[in-house]
Scaffold this motif. Structure first.
Motif, PDB file in Angstrom:
ATOM      1  N   LYS A 114     -13.032 -40.534   3.829  1.00 26.37           N
ATOM      2  CA  LYS A 114     -11.693 -40.061   3.488  1.00 26.37           C
ATOM      3  C   LYS A 114     -10.708 -40.095   4.446  1.00 26.37           C
ATOM      4  O   LYS A 114     -10.969 -39.403   5.598  1.00 26.37           O
ATOM      5  N   ILE A 115      -9.764 -40.849   4.767  1.00 25.63           N
ATOM      6  CA  ILE A 115      -8.756 -40.829   5.755  1.00 25.63           C
ATOM      7  C   ILE A 115      -7.445 -40.168   5.442  1.00 25.63           C
ATOM      8  O   ILE A 115      -6.891 -40.270   4.215  1.00 25.63           O
ATOM      9  N   LYS A 116      -7.291 -39.095   6.040  1.00 26.78           N
ATOM     10  CA  LYS A 116      -5.872 -38.492   5.818  1.00 26.78           C
ATOM     11  C   LYS A 116      -4.670 -39.126   6.077  1.00 26.78           C
ATOM     12  O   LYS A 116      -4.623 -40.008   6.917  1.00 26.78           O
ATOM     13  N   LYS A 117      -3.914 -39.080   4.976  1.00 26.82           N
ATOM     14  CA  LYS A 117      -2.579 -40.026   4.739  1.00 26.82           C
ATOM     15  C   LYS A 117      -1.537 -39.113   5.711  1.00 26.82           C
ATOM     16  O   LYS A 117      -1.709 -38.048   5.856  1.00 26.82           O
ATOM     17  N   PRO A 118      -0.623 -40.047   6.232  1.00 24.65           N
ATOM     18  CA  PRO A 118       0.467 -39.310   6.861  1.00 24.65           C
ATOM     19  C   PRO A 118       1.402 -38.281   6.194  1.00 24.65           C
ATOM     20  O   PRO A 118       1.446 -38.595   5.129  1.00 24.65           O
ATOM     21  N   ASN A 119       1.588 -37.179   6.639  1.00 27.23           N
ATOM     22  CA  ASN A 119       2.228 -36.004   5.934  1.00 27.23           C
ATOM     23  C   ASN A 119       3.554 -36.310   6.090  1.00 27.23           C
ATOM     24  O   ASN A 119       4.304 -35.921   7.619  1.00 27.23           O
ATOM     25  N   ILE A 120       4.217 -36.985   5.509  1.00 26.28           N
ATOM     26  CA  ILE A 120       5.914 -37.421   5.834  1.00 26.28           C
ATOM     27  C   ILE A 120       6.733 -36.516   4.643  1.00 26.28           C
ATOM     28  O   ILE A 120       6.356 -36.793   3.359  1.00 26.28           O
ATOM     29  N   SER A 121       7.831 -36.107   5.438  1.00 28.06           N
ATOM     30  CA  SER A 121       8.636 -35.359   4.206  1.00 28.06           C
ATOM     31  C   SER A 121       9.457 -36.449   3.365  1.00 28.06           C
ATOM     32  O   SER A 121       9.854 -37.400   3.941  1.00 28.06           O
ATOM     33  N   TYR A 122       9.861 -36.231   2.190  1.00 25.63           N
ATOM     34  CA  TYR A 122      10.664 -37.147   1.641  1.00 25.63           C
ATOM     35  C   TYR A 122      12.145 -37.184   1.949  1.00 25.63           C
ATOM     36  O   TYR A 122      12.827 -38.329   1.819  1.00 25.63           O
TER      37      TYR A 122
END
Length: 216
Positions: free
Chosen positions: A2-10
């Motif tokens: 499992k690769i962590k996805k970028p944590n990006i604000s909307y």
């Protein structure tokens, strides 16, 4: 894996002229944060020593630019052309490269962690001494990439071309290449790089040629 996805604000501010932000970041020594950078075309620009956090680069062209010693945390490169740009000594964590052109890109001495590469072209890229941990390369082209003396852990690949790739002094133990192309690779004379690598019968026949054996 499992690769962590970028944590990006909307809520990202759209940027179509990046240079003022680059100038401000350098003058005030601040990060570029929460930006959607679209349709920016830069050539021979200096973007070195800058930290990008929660940023999406979309349809951008950075040709022959310097991004040396810059960091990218929670960043997506989508449909970008980064050809011949210099990312040496960079840091990448939770990043994605989607449908990007990265021909001749320099990532040497960098750290790439928790990142995903999809449908991207890295022909002739320099990955020398790159540290890779939790990386998935999918449906991409790594032809003639230099991957010498890399530190590789938790690495997965699928439907990717590793043709004439230079793996000199890079341990490939535990990496499953069976769903990718592995042909004409470069390794050391004792072939220790290949110990523990997972390959299919077709790939094995090709690699036997490295030993000077002819298969009929």
């Amino acid at each position: 894996m499992k690769i962590k996805k970028p944590n990006i604000s909307y809520e990202l501010n759209i940027v179509e002229d990046l240079l003022p932000y680059i100038y401000q970041a350098k003058m005030e020594e601040i990060d570029i944060v929460k930006k959607r950078i679209k349709d920016v075309f830069l050539t021979d620009a200096d973007l070195s020593h800058i930290s990008f956090n929660e940023v999406i680069f979309e349809n951008c062209k950075f040709i022959n630019c310097s991004l040396e010693k810059s960091s990218f945390i929670d960043v997506i490169f989508k449909s970008c052309d980064l050809s011949n740009s210099n990312f040496k000594d960079g840091y990448f964590n939770r990043c994605e490269f989607i449908s990007c052109k990265c021909i001749g890109i320099n990532l040497s001495n960098s750290s790439l962690q928790q990142s995903y590469i999809m449908d991207s072209n890295f022909h002739y890229a320099n990955f020398d001494n790159l540290s890779l941990n939790y990386i998935f390369i999918n449906e991409s082209d790594m032809t003639s990439v230099n991957m010498t003396e890399c530190k590789v852990k938790n690495f997965q690949t699928n439907a990717t071309k590793f043709i004439n790739t230079n793996f000199f002094n890079t341990k490939l133990k535990g990496i499953d290449f069976t769903q990718s192309e592995l042909e004409g690779i470069i390794v050391s004379s004792n072939y220790t790089e290949l110990e523990g690598a997972i390959i299919n019968h077709f790939q094995a026949a090709g690699l036997i040629a490295l030993l000077g054996v002819v298969v009929k």
